[in-house]
Write an enzyme that holds these catalytic residues in place. Structure first.
Site, PDB file in Angstrom:
ATOM      1  N   HIS A 115       7.360  -4.323   5.101  1.00  0.00           N
ATOM      2  CA  HIS A 115       7.690  -3.365   6.162  1.00  0.00           C
ATOM      3  C   HIS A 115       9.179  -3.398   6.500  1.00  0.00           C
ATOM      4  CE1 HIS A 115       3.574  -2.220   7.399  1.00  0.00           C
ATOM      5  NE2 HIS A 115       3.271  -3.392   6.889  1.00  0.00           N
ATOM      6  N   ASP A 155       2.451 -10.797   5.738  1.00  0.00           N
ATOM      7  CA  ASP A 155       3.074 -10.660   4.421  1.00  0.00           C
ATOM      8  C   ASP A 155       3.876 -11.920   4.083  1.00  0.00           C
ATOM      9  OD1 ASP A 155       2.112  -8.009   4.110  1.00  0.00           O
ATOM     10  OD2 ASP A 155       3.697  -7.314   5.446  1.00  0.00           O
ATOM     11  N   ARG A 180      -1.384   0.253  14.139  1.00  0.00           N
ATOM     12  CA  ARG A 180      -1.415   1.628  13.612  1.00  0.00           C
ATOM     13  C   ARG A 180      -2.769   2.279  13.852  1.00  0.00           C
ATOM     14  NH1 ARG A 180      -1.245  -0.040   7.229  1.00  0.00           N
ATOM     15  NH2 ARG A 180      -3.303  -1.007   7.148  1.00  0.00           N
ATOM     16  N   SER A 185       0.812  -1.221   0.000  1.00  0.00           N
ATOM     17  CA  SER A 185       0.000   0.000   0.000  1.00  0.00           C
ATOM     18  C   SER A 185       0.843   1.267   0.000  1.00  0.00           C
ATOM     19  CB  SER A 185      -0.944  -0.005   1.208  1.00  0.00           C
ATOM     20  OG  SER A 185      -1.829  -1.100   1.119  1.00  0.00           O
ATOM     21  N   LYS A 244      -6.215   3.179   6.105  1.00  0.00           N
ATOM     22  CA  LYS A 244      -5.564   3.619   4.866  1.00  0.00           C
ATOM     23  C   LYS A 244      -5.528   5.142   4.731  1.00  0.00           C
ATOM     24  CE  LYS A 244      -4.877  -0.632   3.548  1.00  0.00           C
ATOM     25  NZ  LYS A 244      -3.544  -1.233   3.338  1.00  0.00           N
TER      26      LYS A 244
END
Length: 514
Positions: free
Chosen positions: A125, A156, A193, A64, A336
């Site tokens: 990341h 991931d 986050r 992203s 996002k």
């Protein structure tokens, strides 16, 4: 007098790729009548959001952050993963001033070098090769107390794949003659986050005090125990690893603490807990004075030495719109929001003149498969109102569902997520038609189109390298083949009749028929 705008909307369907194989393909199996109709009625194609096309290594899946930087800047942006890997290969990394200064200061006072980050080959990341280079560099510069605080992935990467990484680092420290894995914890806690500070506090207490739910004398043993508790890598409970004397590692005044994540969004919260004197997310039992270094820039207000500062991107889409007196809106859910603002603007925190922002809170659920529609209805309510206000020339919106639910590995929930987004797109397109607006529908990378790993049979929770949709809901037009994310910003300017700045090396993909 208020000028009426005919907006161009960019709808970014996060984690929504195109895959020929229909097995466990949530995008294919979802009932999406709106997108089916738009694909039948309007110009459409596929564009690339991965690998060399977005400044990543060849074959590397997109993500992203990378996707939105390319979308917003209108050029291929050399990504941190590639940049840092190249610095390691060229032996520049071991001479990096910020890293060397922190290690040397700790060595001089007999302190420890603590290295934390996502221990993963995922490349989204962080990359474990970077962490290995940091461990080697610390020992080479005289550090004898090197402690690795490993955040585990499983998002991931396959859900249970951390064992090989932990074993490799155990062997590495044996070879180096110094250092050890001091703790493990899932990224669910360490890399939140969404202001779930109760999660972050567990990682903070683990690193600073060695305070943990579990304690083991070996990292692989700790991981196997987590699996027996039915915890996948992402959710591994705080586990301190003791040394031969049964002691845990703690963070002391004068130690170095080096954060090896290169992606900003999930690095910010835990970083602030370590370095912000006014931090109030949770009560900190201890606040050691350490030499904290971030691998890249996480945010303008995070004041710490940066090993690899960001390149300054000028003439991004947002800046061009500002300079030409145009208005723009950025809108998404919490998950996002940073992507349609900070990353889309090339790493700039402050809004441009004429740029409004709307943040919709993501639902407070443990994992998004529990609420696959997320906050899409409220997001669409605000988006439709913004379109109908005719205040904006350009609207950038991200629907997080495909990605956030795709990451859970829950196929049925991912199907529901796609269906929820499709219904929302119908409302958006209808609102645009009322005001004479147009819209581009695309994605930043794939995810939901592959929900199982064909090799292992495990749930596939990671992104993919598949092409992503590109649909133009507007005038009769043709779309060039072979496009990529960096072509989107020039395409928007072209549709607006605006010239494209030299810094944007992408090309317009949409050609309106006269």
């Amino acid at each position: 007098m208020t000028t009426t705008k005919r907006p161009i909307a960019l709808l970014i369907l996060d984690g929504w790729g195109y895959r020929e194989n229909t097995h466990m393909n949530a995008v294919y199996h979802a009932n999406t009548p709106v997108l089916d109709r738009l694909n039948a009625q309007y110009a459409h194609g596929l564009i690339s959001g991965s690998g060399l096309d977005v400044g990543l290594p060849d074959g590397q899946m997109g993500n992203s952050e990378v996707g939105h930087i390319n979308l917003g800047s209108g050029r291929i942006v050399y990504q941190e993963l590639t940049r840092i890997s190249k610095a390691i290969a060229d032996h520049e990394f071991e001479q990096n001033p910020a890293l060397c200064d922190a290690v040397d200061a700790a060595v001089k006072t007999g302190g420890a070098v603590h290295i934390m980050g996502l221990l993963s080959p995922g490349g989204v990341h962080s990359h474990e090769e970077h962490i290995e280079a940091m461990c080697r560099m610390a020992v080479a510069r005289g550090a004898t107390k090197v402690y690795l605080h490993a955040f585990l992935d499983g998002r991931d990467t396959p859900p249970r794949s951390a064992k090989s990484s932990l074993s490799h680092f155990d062997d590495l420290f044996t070879t180096l003659g110094h250092g050890r894995i001091a703790s493990i914890i899932g990224r669910y806690f360490a890399m939140d986050r969404d202001n779930r500070w109760d999660r972050v506090s567990q990682a903070y207490d683990l690193i600073t005090q060695g305070k943990s739910k579990f304690q083991y004398d070996n990292a692989v043993t700790a991981l196997e125990a987590a699996y027996s508790r039915d915890e996948n890598d992402e959710f591994v409970s705080s586990s301190a690893i003791t040394d031969a004397n049964g002691q845990v590692a703690t963070l002391q005044d004068g130690d170095a603490l080096i954060f090896m994540n290169f992606r900003a969004d999930r690095a910010r919260q835990i970083t602030r807990s370590f370095i912000n004197p006014e931090f109030d997310g949770f009560a900190r039992a201890v606040t050691p004075k350490v030499n904290f270094v971030t691998l890249t820039e996480y945010a303008a207000d995070i004041k710490a030495p940066i090993a690899y500062p960001s390149d300054n991107l000028v003439n991004t889409l947002g800046e061009v719109l500002q300079n030409r007196g145009r208005t723009q809106l950025r809108i998404s859910e919490t998950e996002k929001y940073a992507h349609v603002t900070f990353f889309f603007n090339g790493g700039k925190e402050e809004p441009f003149n004429g740029e409004d922002r709307i943040l919709i809170n993501s639902p407070k659920v443990a994992t998004y498969d529990l609420q696959p529609e997320m906050s899409s209805t409220e997001l669409t309510d605000k988006l439709v109102a913004a379109i109908e206000s005719t205040k904006y020339d350009v609207i950038i919106c991200n629907y997080p569902n495909g990605d956030m639910v795709g990451h859970t590995g829950n196929f049925d929930a991912a199907v529901k997520a796609c269906e929820a987004v499709d219904a929302c797109i119908g409302r958006v397109v209808e609102a645009l038609a009322k005001v004479g607006g147009e819209c581009i529908i695309t994605a930043d990378h794939g995810n939901a189109e592959q929900m199982t790993d064909e090799t292992t049979g495990q749930a596939h929770t990671a992104h993919t390298s598949e092409l992503v949709p590109f649909v133009f809901v507007g005038r009769d037009a043709t779309i060039d083949k072979g496009g990529k994310l960096s072509d989107v910003a020039p395409t928007i300017l072209h549709l607006m009749g605006e010239s494209i700045p030299a810094e944007m090396t992408g090309k317009p993909l949409i050609h309106v028929k006269e």
